[in-house]
Design an enzyme around this catalytic site. Structure first.
Site, PDB file in Angstrom:
ATOM      1  N   VAL A 152       0.840  -1.201   0.000  1.00  0.00           N
ATOM      2  CA  VAL A 152       0.000   0.000   0.000  1.00  0.00           C
ATOM      3  C   VAL A 152       0.880   1.257   0.000  1.00  0.00           C
ATOM      4  CG1 VAL A 152      -1.808   1.258   1.212  1.00  0.00           C
ATOM      5  CG2 VAL A 152      -1.829  -1.244   1.195  1.00  0.00           C
ATOM      6  N   TYR A 153       1.842   1.285   0.898  1.00  0.00           N
ATOM      7  CA  TYR A 153       2.751   2.435   0.961  1.00  0.00           C
ATOM      8  C   TYR A 153       3.526   2.593  -0.345  1.00  0.00           C
ATOM      9  CZ  TYR A 153       6.648   5.374   2.498  1.00  0.00           C
ATOM     10  OH  TYR A 153       7.575   6.368   2.605  1.00  0.00           O
ATOM     11  N   ALA A 154       4.072   1.496  -0.843  1.00  0.00           N
ATOM     12  CA  ALA A 154       4.838   1.567  -2.087  1.00  0.00           C
ATOM     13  C   ALA A 154       3.980   2.081  -3.237  1.00  0.00           C
ATOM     14  CB  ALA A 154       5.427   0.198  -2.419  1.00  0.00           C
ATOM     15  N   SER A 156       1.510   4.151  -3.076  1.00  0.00           N
ATOM     16  CA  SER A 156       1.334   5.603  -2.939  1.00  0.00           C
ATOM     17  C   SER A 156       2.551   6.349  -3.467  1.00  0.00           C
ATOM     18  CB  SER A 156       1.067   5.981  -1.476  1.00  0.00           C
ATOM     19  OG  SER A 156       2.240   5.937  -0.671  1.00  0.00           O
TER      20      SER A 156
END
Length: 242
Positions: A152-154, A156
């Site tokens: 999820v972070y990647a 973004s």
């Protein structure tokens, strides 16, 4: 002490700690006035108390749409101009997607992507009118590699990497430079939510950057002659390899 940013005004989001604080302190040391933006009023007051009138606190919760829209107008009212925007604020969601809290996914994507886009959108008319400006976005090494422990972070950061590349091509004709800095893991509160095993491995192998190292790199980007753009910097601890 070099005063390469004398007469400049910078706005830094997420400025009360970590990379944002190191960025603000580096620009203050270089002679800039800095509008420090964060939702933590106490932390901002403590920081700005150390630097006097050159450090201007602006308490805003960027996840509040109305407050977010007020950032640039308030910064201009307080400082008169904006030469540099460091869009740094962000949060982290790691681990397996199946275990993620979907409300946290919404919150992270809003702050890491939507808020950055809105802040850049809002500052561009001012910079275009002045025919100059620098925009730097804190991205991540995760924007350049499909990091399996943080999908999820990647994602973004992949999105914001594309945003930086495309906006730069739109606005360079106005004298505006847009770049991103993509550090590997930085010793800050952001990685407190890393999977415990991964965090332990990084600490044990001396595989973390310091916020000040990221700020030094950002200063290199800002202080090149106007005809040169450092469009992307990827930096990582030598001992850290995906």
């Amino acid at each position: 002490m070099s005063m390469e940013l004398q007469g400049k005004v910078a706005v830094v989001t997420g400025a009360a700690s970590g990379i944002g604080l190191a960025s603000a302190e580096a620009m203050l040391a270089a002679g800039a006035r800095v509008v420090l933006v964060d939702r933590d009023a106490a932390a901002l007051a403590a920081v700005c108390g150390r630097y006097g009138a050159a450090a201007i606190p602006l308490v805003i919760d960027l996840l509040d749409a109305t407050a977010c829209a007020s950032l640039i107008p308030q910064a201009l009212e307080a400082a008169g101009q904006i030469d540099i925007l460091h869009a740094n604020a962000g949060i982290y969601v790691g681990g397996d997607l199946v275990d993620a809290d979907t409300s946290m996914i919404d919150r992270m994507l809003n702050l890491n992507v939507n808020v950055v886009m809105k802040n850049v959108h809002d500052v561009l008319p001012h910079m275009i009118g002045r025919k100059t400006g620098d925009i730097i976005v804190t991205s991540s090494l995760a924007a350049h590699f499909p990091t399996p422990w943080e999908p999820v972070y990647a994602s973004s950061k992949w999105a914001i990497h594309c945003f930086v590349q495309t906006v730069r091509r739109q606005v360079f004709k106005h004298g505006i430079r847009v770049g991103s800095i993509s550090p590997g893991p930085v010793s800050s509160a952001l990685i407190a939510d890393w999977p415990p095993q991964k965090l332990q491995e990084a600490k044990a192998s001396n595989s973390l950057l310091e916020p000040g190292e990221v700020a030094e790199t950002m200063m290199f980007m800002l202080t090149r002659r106007r005809g040169m753009t450092i469009r992307d910097v990827v930096m990582m601890p030598t001992n850290f390899d995906l």
